[in-house]
Design a protein around this motif. Sequence first.
Motif, short mmCIF file in Angstrom:
data_model
loop_
_atom_site.label_atom_id
_atom_site.label_comp_id
_atom_site.label_asym_id
_atom_site.label_seq_id
_atom_site.Cartn_x
_atom_site.Cartn_y
_atom_site.Cartn_z
N ILE A 126 0.83 -1.20 0.00
CA ILE A 126 0.00 0.00 0.00
C ILE A 126 0.86 1.25 0.00
O ILE A 126 0.63 2.18 -0.77
N LEU A 127 1.87 1.27 0.86
CA LEU A 127 2.73 2.46 0.93
C LEU A 127 3.48 2.67 -0.38
O LEU A 127 3.59 3.80 -0.86
N ILE A 128 3.98 1.61 -0.97
CA ILE A 128 4.69 1.74 -2.25
C ILE A 128 3.74 2.20 -3.34
O ILE A 128 4.05 3.11 -4.11
N ALA A 129 2.56 1.60 -3.42
CA ALA A 129 1.59 1.97 -4.47
C ALA A 129 1.09 3.39 -4.29
O ALA A 129 0.96 4.14 -5.26
N PRO A 134 10.72 6.87 -5.09
CA PRO A 134 11.61 6.69 -6.24
C PRO A 134 12.70 5.65 -6.05
O PRO A 134 13.23 5.13 -7.03
N LEU A 135 13.07 5.31 -4.83
CA LEU A 135 14.16 4.36 -4.62
C LEU A 135 13.69 2.93 -4.43
O LEU A 135 14.51 2.03 -4.33
#
Length: 181
Positions: A126-129, A134-135
């Motif tokens: 969820i956090l990534i989506a 960018p990293l």
Amino acid sequence: MLFQNYGLFWHADRITWGSPGKGNQGKLLGRQRVKEDPIDFRYQRGVYALYDENFKILYVGQAGYGNKRLYDRLDNHMTDHLGERWQRFSWFGIDPVVGKAGKRYVEERDPSAPPVDAVLNHLEAILIAAAEPPLNRQGGKFGEAEQFFQSWEEDDEDEVLEAIGTLSKRLDEIERRLKRQ
């Protein structure tokens, strides 16, 4: 599995906003494939993020506490202090989509406690989506959660085919011009 389905970067202006009165509730439509009937996610429970036109996260909230479901929370944000600031949203739902083709719907169920690794994978996903850091080179691990794409009442197969035809003609014209040079 904690989260059953999700939608990324849906447009606020493609929500069918309701009006007062019975039967004018509005719709929050999504589908997985172009030719399938849309599913109304208005009653979905879970978490969501609101974004501005540059995809900057402005707000993160939850839907499903009390009687406020996803559509209700988004509708509230259209008239609160965020109203003019957000244009897109992502959502992550805990209620599964059930039923057969043409009659699929969101069914409210009490989620069972998934194992810790599944919870952590879902929270990371969820956090990534939502934030698109960018990293992070790999995407999140949603497991079997299904992604849905926004649909709206103006969706029309003829309209899509017409747009494809227009694009095809434009590409042909560009190709002809390039050959002349």
